[in-house]
Design a protein around this motif. Sequence first.
Motif, PDB file in Angstrom:
ATOM      1  N   VAL A   1      -2.101  -3.240  -8.921  1.00 43.46           N
ATOM      2  CA  VAL A   1      -0.960  -3.935  -8.319  1.00 43.46           C
ATOM      3  C   VAL A   1      -1.255  -4.150  -6.839  1.00 43.46           C
ATOM      4  CG1 VAL A   1       1.515  -3.850  -7.829  1.00 43.46           C
ATOM      5  CG2 VAL A   1       0.635  -2.905  -9.979  1.00 43.46           C
ATOM      6  N   MET A   2      -1.233  -3.067  -6.088  1.00 41.60           N
ATOM      7  CA  MET A   2      -1.571  -3.055  -4.672  1.00 41.60           C
ATOM      8  C   MET A   2      -2.241  -1.708  -4.423  1.00 41.60           C
ATOM      9  SD  MET A   2       2.094  -4.478  -3.215  1.00 41.60           S
ATOM     10  CE  MET A   2       1.527  -5.287  -1.723  1.00 41.60           C
ATOM     11  N   ASP A   3      -2.778  -1.519  -3.221  1.00 41.13           N
ATOM     12  CA  ASP A   3      -3.399  -0.226  -2.964  1.00 41.13           C
ATOM     13  C   ASP A   3      -2.328   0.860  -2.885  1.00 41.13           C
ATOM     14  OD1 ASP A   3      -2.671   0.274  -0.033  1.00 41.13           O
ATOM     15  OD2 ASP A   3      -3.645  -1.680   0.091  1.00 41.13           O
ATOM     16  N   ALA A   4      -2.754   2.092  -3.049  1.00 42.10           N
ATOM     17  CA  ALA A   4      -1.821   3.208  -3.177  1.00 42.10           C
ATOM     18  C   ALA A   4      -0.919   3.357  -1.955  1.00 42.10           C
ATOM     19  CB  ALA A   4      -2.591   4.503  -3.428  1.00 42.10           C
TER      20      ALA A   4
ATOM     21  N   THR B   1      -5.254  -2.342   4.550  1.00 43.79           N
ATOM     22  CA  THR B   1      -5.340  -3.663   3.935  1.00 43.79           C
ATOM     23  C   THR B   1      -4.115  -4.497   4.301  1.00 43.79           C
ATOM     24  OG1 THR B   1      -4.139  -3.031   1.930  1.00 43.79           O
ATOM     25  CG2 THR B   1      -6.534  -2.613   1.965  1.00 43.79           C
ATOM     26  N   THR B   2      -4.169  -5.789   3.968  1.00 47.02           N
ATOM     27  CA  THR B   2      -2.982  -6.624   4.185  1.00 47.02           C
ATOM     28  C   THR B   2      -1.871  -6.270   3.205  1.00 47.02           C
ATOM     29  OG1 THR B   2      -4.117  -8.363   2.925  1.00 47.02           O
ATOM     30  CG2 THR B   2      -4.081  -8.581   5.318  1.00 47.02           C
ATOM     31  N   ASP B   3      -2.210  -5.672   2.050  1.00 51.16           N
ATOM     32  CA  ASP B   3      -1.164  -5.133   1.178  1.00 51.16           C
ATOM     33  C   ASP B   3      -0.417  -4.019   1.908  1.00 51.16           C
ATOM     34  OD1 ASP B   3      -1.731  -6.812  -0.913  1.00 51.16           O
ATOM     35  OD2 ASP B   3      -2.815  -5.323  -2.100  1.00 51.16           O
ATOM     36  N   SER B   4      -1.173  -3.171   2.594  1.00 57.60           N
ATOM     37  CA  SER B   4      -0.561  -2.067   3.334  1.00 57.60           C
ATOM     38  C   SER B   4       0.230  -2.562   4.532  1.00 57.60           C
ATOM     39  CB  SER B   4      -1.633  -1.072   3.796  1.00 57.60           C
ATOM     40  OG  SER B   4      -2.228  -0.435   2.693  1.00 57.60           O
TER      41      SER B   4
END
Length: 239
Positions: free
Chosen positions: A196-199, A141-144
């Motif tokens: 919050v965000m991905d793990a 993901t863009t979080d990652s």
Amino acid sequence: MADPVYRRILLKLSGEALLGEADYGIDPEVLRRLAAEVHALIDRGVEVALVIGGGNIFRGAGLAASGMDRVSADHMGMLATVMNGLAMQDALEHEGVFTRVMSAVKINQVCEDYIRRRAVRHLEKGRVVILAAGTGNPFFTTDSAASPRSVEIGADVMLKATKVDGVYSADPVNDDSAFRYERLTYDRVLDERLSVMDATAIVMCRDQNMPIIVFDINRPGALASIVEGENVGTRVERG
């Protein structure tokens, strides 16, 4: 007006943040407001990098769920983040802010390749750097992408912009008893599976000790308050 407590930040925006009241695409008014807020930070000497999602145009996981090959779907999602990055670049340049879009996939006719040292040099020169196309790899993901990028560029903090004013114990829209956390540890976020965000992103931030502040991007002045050190949203850090 207090002096900024952060020298360099990475701001993670979801693609949905650009929607405004629309169902699809980009709301020009939202884009202009966000650009003005980032401009105000630059004027105060804060170095700003952005990672923008692509969910307002294409979301790879959603396309894959409808039957598309996941790798192809994620590549489409990456291109959507480049489109959002170019739109934000245009808005910032209308504000008079020098901006560079740097992509994790090669699209040399429209933006630069992401090279860490070059990105840092742009920041040092007072340019906003928009980091597009995620990590350049499917299944992330863009979080990652935001987590390692924040570490690579030497950001002091990662700001996760959402539509609510922090992390809640439950969905505040559906649960009147939900309460907002002011501070959380990475491990608690992981153990309780808080939104919050991905793990993958949380583990990266934990291992590299990158603090995260989750806040409401629609609250006027929130960005300025955060960089001044005010208690805004939810802070995620080591215990």
